[in-house]
Design an enzyme around this catalytic site. Structure first.
Site, mmCIF file in Angstrom:
data_model
loop_
_atom_site.group_PDB
_atom_site.id
_atom_site.type_symbol
_atom_site.label_atom_id
_atom_site.label_comp_id
_atom_site.label_asym_id
_atom_site.label_seq_id
_atom_site.Cartn_x
_atom_site.Cartn_y
_atom_site.Cartn_z
ATOM 1 N N ASP A 99 0.821 -1.212 0.000
ATOM 2 C CA ASP A 99 0.000 0.000 0.000
ATOM 3 C C ASP A 99 0.853 1.259 0.000
ATOM 4 O O ASP A 99 1.484 1.590 1.003
ATOM 5 C CB ASP A 99 -0.913 0.000 1.222
ATOM 6 C CG ASP A 99 -1.853 1.186 1.252
ATOM 7 O OD1 ASP A 99 -2.165 1.716 0.170
ATOM 8 O OD2 ASP A 99 -2.266 1.587 2.347
ATOM 9 N N ASP A 331 -1.884 5.499 -5.908
ATOM 10 C CA ASP A 331 -2.264 4.637 -4.795
ATOM 11 C C ASP A 331 -2.405 3.193 -5.248
ATOM 12 O O ASP A 331 -3.314 2.851 -5.997
ATOM 13 C CB ASP A 331 -3.581 5.133 -4.182
ATOM 14 C CG ASP A 331 -3.972 4.353 -2.949
ATOM 15 O OD1 ASP A 331 -3.081 3.763 -2.309
ATOM 16 O OD2 ASP A 331 -5.168 4.328 -2.618
#
Length: 455
Positions: A99, A331
């Site tokens: 992440d 992201d």
């Protein structure tokens, strides 16, 4: 895609140390999961995640390279990418979500000491008491000062064993809490030897509840590997040893068998890292800094084109303002791409005007623009391109933003965000097939369609 947590943490007092051969880099496999989620499920998971990101948004030594295979987590029901981390002494394998939109490395933990197999299936949780090198940070350590704490938060400054407690509350009511800790991690090097990284800081989560961290969108994962810009992220901690950059290729997770993607942390002097850094087809755009949201990797979008025709979109829509609102983040934890509502409308209209295909008989929930491609062997759909800061152009292939939501139905995989969200997101689907290099020292993002097949 699965929702994740965001932490603002201070630099730990103990820098991780590693023992590897010069110019060696490390490989950590990411594992393939079960069948892909439906597009509507992916969209709902993304919206959960963005609500949490939005909540946060508004508020060199001897070098080597770490290389970890990254396998798509789309098939786990989330569209995420996972990496296996071996933590503790002896090493315990744990599957973590990769992440770039969070800082904290955290894992599910258990205090079980005896007969643990009756409580936990192998590899499903980190057994802290089974690791001889595990140690919680003391609650008076500087590393503990900005970790979100439970209330009340007992801390005995003089007691030897008074652990640093953390607690994080998600916007949907999900929580993760436990001890902010440190331990040894064991990584495989390209030479076949093992490298041991000491004093890796992470959240040891003993209490985890709620849909964000236990539901279908988190299926199969045992925690999160935060790669954000904060000093406590996995990339930052290992970057002090291997070099302050990381790169990855996210391969198409719909292929069967799924190809292996790679996460590489560091900037070693070997031929592999040179291939990345000196790739003649690598384009670069500046990484922007938002002091109010320092975790994220922001880029600047200047304009958008459909089939090489520039759309009339007010440039201020993409801007990062002095209040920290707006801007665009890269992201890996979000599947789809989200853009401001005014830009979305222009993109949708421009694509719709250029397509001569019927609409499907039934709409796909959550998707505004879909086409019936029954009987069409090859469908040529309008192409998107993004002009970025620094003059570079990001031109992903159509498969990165048109997805098959059901048989013979293709939908535009871009979603609108309102003013309350305040920012745009380039999700992992749009990133597929590109080599991305996040150079934190030079504050730039490199990208290229060439280089994903590096060994």
């Amino acid at each position: 895609m699965l929702p994740l947590i965001i932490f603002l943490l201070l630099l730990t007092t103990q820098t991780p140390t590693a023992s590897t051969a010069a110019n060696d880099y490390l490989k950590l496999p990411l594992l393939h999961k079960s069948s892909p989620p439906s597009p509507t499920q992916a969209l709902l998971s993304d919206i959960y995640r963005l609500s949490r990101i939005g909540r946060h948004h508004h508020h060199r030594s001897q070098k080597g390279v770490i290389k970890s295979p990254v396998v798509s987590g789309a098939s786990s029901g989330s569209g995420q990418y996972f990496v296996e981390l071996r933590l503790g002494t002896p090493p315990q394998p744990l599957l973590l979500v990769v992440d770039t939109g969070s800082d904290l490395l955290w894992v599910t933990c258990s205090a079980c000491r005896y007969n643990c197999s009756s409580l936990h299936s192998p590899g499903s949780t980190f057994l802290a008491r089974h690791s001889s090198s595990f140690s919680p940070h003391h609650c008076f350590d500087s590393a503990c000062r900005l970790v979100p704490h439970p209330d009340p938060n007992p801390c005995n400054r003089t007691r030897l064993h008074s652990p640093c407690r953390y607690q994080y509350l998600y916007s949907d009511g999900s929580t993760t809490s436990g001890f902010f800790s440190k331990d040894k991690t064991t990584l495989n090097t390209t030479s076949g030897e093992e490298a041991k990284v000491e004093n890796l800081s992470f959240g040891c989560g003993f209490q985890i509840s709620g849909p964000s961290v236990t539901g279908p969108s988190f299926n199969g994962a045992h925690g999160v590997m935060g790669l954000g810009r904060g000093p406590i992220s996995f990339a930052s901690q290992l970057g002090r040893r291997f070099g302050n950059k990381f790169s990855y290729c996210l391969m198409d997770y719909t292929l069967s068998p799924p190809p292996t993607s790679y996460l590489i942390i560091g900037d070693g002097g070997d031929k592999h890292s040179s291939t990345i850094s000196r790739n003649p087809k690598m384009s670069f755009t500046p990484l922007l800094v938002n002091p109010l949201s320092p975790t994220f990797y922001y880029i600047g979008i200047k304009s958008v084109k459909v089939n090489d025709v520039k759309l009339r979109i007010d440039p201020s829509i993409w801007s990062l303002d002095e209040l920290g609102n707006g801007g665009t983040i890269m992201d890996s934890g979000t599947t789809l791409t989200f853009v401001p509502q005014p830009a979305y409308v222009k993109i949708l209209i421009a694509i719709k005007r250029r397509v001569r295909l019927p609409s499907p008989a039934e709409s796909t929930p959550g998707f505004d623009l879909c086409f019936n491609v029954t009987g069409k062997r090859k469908v040529k759909l309008p192409r998107l391109s993004f002009e970025l800061g620094g003059g570079s152009v990001f031109e992903p292939p159509p498969r990165n933003y048109y997805i098959e939501t059901e048989e013979a139905v293709k939908c535009m995989a871009i979603q609108p965000v309102g003013n309350e969200m305040g920012f745009s997101v380039i999700g992992n689907l749009m990133q597929q097939g590109f080599l991305f290099e996040f150079d934190r020292d030079k504050s730039r993002l490199g990208f290229s369609r060439h280089g994903c097949a590096l060994p």
